[in-house]
Design an enzyme around this catalytic site. Structure first.
Site, PDB file in Angstrom:
ATOM      1  CD  GLU A   1      -9.858  -9.140 -12.321  1.00  0.00           C
ATOM      2  OE1 GLU A   1      -8.702  -9.011 -12.767  1.00  0.00           O
ATOM      3  OE2 GLU A   1     -10.809  -9.519 -13.013  1.00  0.00           O
TER       4      GLU A   1
ATOM      5  CB  CYS B   1      -3.616  -3.435 -10.909  1.00  0.00           C
ATOM      6  SG  CYS B   1      -5.067  -2.948 -11.853  1.00  0.00           S
TER       7      CYS B   1
HETATM    8  P1  NAD Z   1      -4.427  -5.734  -0.273  1.00  0.00           P
HETATM    9  O1  NAD Z   1      -4.362  -7.101  -0.812  1.00  0.00           O
HETATM   10  O2  NAD Z   1      -3.545  -5.370   0.860  1.00  0.00           O
HETATM   11  O3  NAD Z   1      -5.924  -5.412   0.235  1.00  0.00           O
HETATM   12  C1  NAD Z   1      -7.030  -5.507  -0.609  1.00  0.00           C
HETATM   13  C2  NAD Z   1      -8.279  -5.717   0.223  1.00  0.00           C
HETATM   14  O4  NAD Z   1      -8.216  -6.992   0.860  1.00  0.00           O
HETATM   15  C3  NAD Z   1      -8.498  -4.695   1.338  1.00  0.00           C
HETATM   16  O5  NAD Z   1      -9.867  -4.379   1.397  1.00  0.00           O
HETATM   17  C4  NAD Z   1      -8.059  -5.464   2.580  1.00  0.00           C
HETATM   18  O6  NAD Z   1      -8.649  -5.020   3.776  1.00  0.00           O
HETATM   19  C5  NAD Z   1      -8.532  -6.856   2.233  1.00  0.00           C
HETATM   20  N1  NAD Z   1      -7.863  -7.941   2.966  1.00  0.00           N
HETATM   21  C6  NAD Z   1      -6.646  -7.929   3.571  1.00  0.00           C
HETATM   22  N2  NAD Z   1      -6.380  -9.146   4.112  1.00  0.00           N
HETATM   23  C7  NAD Z   1      -7.442  -9.931   3.825  1.00  0.00           C
HETATM   24  C8  NAD Z   1      -7.759 -11.301   4.087  1.00  0.00           C
HETATM   25  N3  NAD Z   1      -6.921 -12.096   4.766  1.00  0.00           N
HETATM   26  N4  NAD Z   1      -8.928 -11.800   3.621  1.00  0.00           N
HETATM   27  C9  NAD Z   1      -9.765 -11.016   2.905  1.00  0.00           C
HETATM   28  N5  NAD Z   1      -9.528  -9.704   2.644  1.00  0.00           N
HETATM   29  C10 NAD Z   1      -8.377  -9.175   3.089  1.00  0.00           C
HETATM   30  O7  NAD Z   1      -4.218  -4.777  -1.513  1.00  0.00           O
HETATM   31  P2  NAD Z   1      -4.025  -3.196  -1.503  1.00  0.00           P
HETATM   32  O8  NAD Z   1      -2.693  -2.867  -0.942  1.00  0.00           O
HETATM   33  O9  NAD Z   1      -5.234  -2.561  -0.890  1.00  0.00           O
HETATM   34  O10 NAD Z   1      -4.072  -2.884  -3.080  1.00  0.00           O
HETATM   35  C11 NAD Z   1      -2.963  -2.915  -3.913  1.00  0.00           C
HETATM   36  C12 NAD Z   1      -2.923  -4.196  -4.710  1.00  0.00           C
HETATM   37  O11 NAD Z   1      -4.119  -4.369  -5.461  1.00  0.00           O
HETATM   38  C13 NAD Z   1      -1.800  -4.182  -5.753  1.00  0.00           C
HETATM   39  O12 NAD Z   1      -1.158  -5.422  -5.775  1.00  0.00           O
HETATM   40  C14 NAD Z   1      -2.555  -3.957  -7.064  1.00  0.00           C
HETATM   41  O13 NAD Z   1      -1.885  -4.420  -8.206  1.00  0.00           O
HETATM   42  C15 NAD Z   1      -3.808  -4.700  -6.816  1.00  0.00           C
HETATM   43  N6  NAD Z   1      -4.876  -4.252  -7.714  1.00  0.00           N
HETATM   44  C16 NAD Z   1      -5.287  -5.091  -8.697  1.00  0.00           C
HETATM   45  C17 NAD Z   1      -6.260  -4.674  -9.592  1.00  0.00           C
HETATM   46  C18 NAD Z   1      -6.757  -5.564 -10.698  1.00  0.00           C
HETATM   47  O14 NAD Z   1      -7.817  -5.289 -11.229  1.00  0.00           O
HETATM   48  N7  NAD Z   1      -6.043  -6.606 -11.081  1.00  0.00           N
HETATM   49  C19 NAD Z   1      -6.812  -3.398  -9.467  1.00  0.00           C
HETATM   50  C20 NAD Z   1      -6.358  -2.572  -8.450  1.00  0.00           C
HETATM   51  C21 NAD Z   1      -5.387  -3.015  -7.570  1.00  0.00           C
END
Ligand code: NAD
Length: 501
Positions: A244, A278
């Site tokens: 997502e 998002c």
């Molecule tokens: P992010 O991708 O930086 O981090 C998300 C999660 O992934 C965190 O828990 C982080 O620690 C973890 N992570 C980071 N690197 C990783 C790796 N290499 N392997 C596994 N996990 C890892 O995202 P963010 O900045 O926390 O959130 C914002 C983003 O999330 C925006 O792009 C937003 O659109 C998206 N989002 C999508 C939805 C949806 O349902 N489509 C909902 C909410 C947010």
């Protein structure tokens, strides 16, 4: 011993800070590879217990969880506010949607996933065919910072309802809210094994460790670049993933739209949670005919928006400095490229807060139109007609949400949009509708949360067919005979050699 207590024995830790005040609001362990694997192993054992309860046995556990959180909602609002500085009303919105997802999944899991008879087809009429949906086992859930309550409830709740154990890795920026929601499961259900609903904490490395830990499915919500890394980390073990990811949601305003209602919805959809959603409204395509009236309505809506940390403020601070810099880059670049600021401008950026910004006539190739901004910035571009609006709405790499304002043409316009969901004459609503699937296409990811598709996302289809009696000619025994060959030849010609309806 709860999962939390086991964590606190480890050495490396990180602090979580309130983005408005900088105050440390919590300290959490950095879980390494070994710690993550151990947690997943414990979860595996707990899942067997959970699986044996069956749908009817699991449902009361989920109901008690929902009830406990509903009765302690003020504590969640307070914690969410303390951790992320968002107005309590934003946390309330998340909790409301999350509780409804868990409630819906608990009530409907049996109907969606239970064993059912399937017609075996004429050629195999001697078989009984049964389809069931089996839990994967242990599901890893990785969540972002912007909706820690909702995404924890929705991800973990639906996976649990399907019969899985869950290990959640919340964002390093908002783990306390997520963990409070998970702890509530155990407070409400003291007899459940602690490892059934558990968590690991840390940064990207901990998330990556969860991907490679042997979990049976990985549900990731976050940014596109991290989504790619998650998929790569899951590839060696062929761990299935649901992604997502981000969006660049567009709203189309047709000539027959209720412009006041459209402007109010667009401003709420663009500014809600400080635009850090998002499915936030990031782009609007308004047809030329109603452009001026619509812009007037938008301007009216944007004045007097209360940005701050009050309980009922419209929205709070940006969560990270990096996010502020993305907003600054998009806004200054758009203005340099010839866009106009209808509301606010670079001066609206006063970290950690950003007042509402509405840009008009932004060239379509600029980052403010093509990349996820994730801030309180809405781009309004004018198009000659709805067809052009659809073409532009569909022109980014993303395909998460979308919305349409039109008195008569809404459903037809919605059908032409390439997005996981569309709301007509409102914004974002499909996200909060637990009976409907939620997810994206293109760079917004794949797989679905909630709805029947969401429940099936956390289960695999299993077919069991049983031979009830012999029905010749049997092609599954030797020796083959010329008579059998001839009979099958005739059957093929008869059954498939003519047009069928
Ligand atoms: P992010 O991708 O930086 O981090 C998300 C999660 O992934 C965190 O828990 C982080 O620690 C973890 N992570 C980071 N690197 C990783 C790796 N290499 N392997 C596994 N996990 C890892 O995202 P963010 O900045 O926390 O959130 C914002 C983003 O999330 C925006 O792009 C937003 O659109 C998206 N989002 C999508 C939805 C949806 O349902 N489509 C909902 C909410 C947010």
């Amino acid at each position: 011993m709860t999962a939390q207590a086991e964590h606190t024995e480890r050495a490396a830790t990180f602090d979580v800070r309130n983005p408005a005040t900088g105050a440390v609001v919590g300290t959490f362990p950095v879980d390494d590879d070994a710690a993550v694997r151990a947690q997943v192993e414990r979860a595996r054992e707990a899942q067997r217990w959970w699986s044996e309860l069956g749908f009817a046995g699991r449902r009361p556990y989920l109901q008690r969880w929902v009830r406990y959180l509903a009765l302690h909602c003020d504590e969640i609002y307070e914690l969410g506010h303390t951790e992320t500085a968002r107005p309590r009303a934003d946390v309330q919105f998340e909790l409301f949607a999350g509780l409804e997802d868990v409630r819906w999944a608990a009530v409907h899991a049996r109907k969606v996933l239970r064993e059912r008879r399937v017609a075996p087809g004429l050629a195999m009429a001697n078989f009984d065919a049964r389809l069931s949906y089996q839990p994967y086992g242990v599901v890893g859930v990785i969540t972002p910072w912007n909706a820690p309550v909702y995404l924890t409830l929705s991800g973990a709740g639906v996976a649990l309802a399907a019969g899985n154990a869950v290990v959640v890795k919340p964002s390093e920026l908002s783990p306390a809210s997520a963990i409070a929601v998970l702890e509530a499961f155990h407070t409400a259900n003291p007899d459940a094994p602690p490892a059934l609903v558990s968590w690991v904490t840390g940064f990207g490395e901990t998330g990556s460790a969860l991907c490679g830990s042997g979990v049976d499915k990985l549900a990731f919500t976050g940014s596109v670049p991290t989504g790619r890394r998650v998929m790569a980390a899951c590839a060696p073990t062929l761990t299935p993933v649901v992604l997502e990811l981000g969006g660049k949601d567009a709203t189309i305003v047709a000539a027959d739209a209720d412009l006041e209602a459209a402007a109010a919805a667009v401003m709420w959809g663009g500014l809600f949670n400080g635009g850090q959603a998002c499915v936030g409204v990031e782009r609007v395509y308004v047809v030329q005919e109603v452009r001026d009236a619509f812009l007037d309505a938008v301007k009216k809506q944007a004045t007097g928006v209360d940005v701050g940390t009050g309980p009922l403020s419209a929205y709070g601070p940006m969560t990270t400095e990096a996010q502020v810099e993305i907003v600054r880059r998009h806004v200054t670049d758009a203005l340099a490229a010839g866009a106009q600021a209808l509301v606010g401008g670079p001066e609206s950026i006063r970290p950690p807060y950003i007042d509402p910004i509405v840009l008009v006539d932004v060239p379509e190739d600029r980052p403010a139109v093509r990349e996820e901004t994730f801030g309180p910035v809405v781009v309004v571009n004018t198009v000659p007609d709805v067809d052009e609006a659809v073409r532009r709405a569909n022109s980014t790499e993303f395909g998460l949400g979308s919305s349409v304002f039109s008195a008569r043409g809404g459903p037809a316009i919605a059908r032409a949009l390439r997005a996981g969901g569309t709301t007509v004459n409102s914004v974002l609503t499909f996200v909060g509708m637990s009976s409907m699937p939620f997810g994206g296409v293109g760079s917004s990811g794949f797989g679905r949360f909630h709805g029947a598709d969401g429940l099936r996302e956390f289960a695999y289809a299993r077919s069991v067919v049983r031979k009830r009696f012999r029905m010749g000619p049997d092609m599954q025994v030797f020796p083959r005979t010329p008579e059998q060959f001839d009979t099958v030849r005739k059957t093929i010609r008869l059954r498939y050699g003519r047009t069928f309806k």
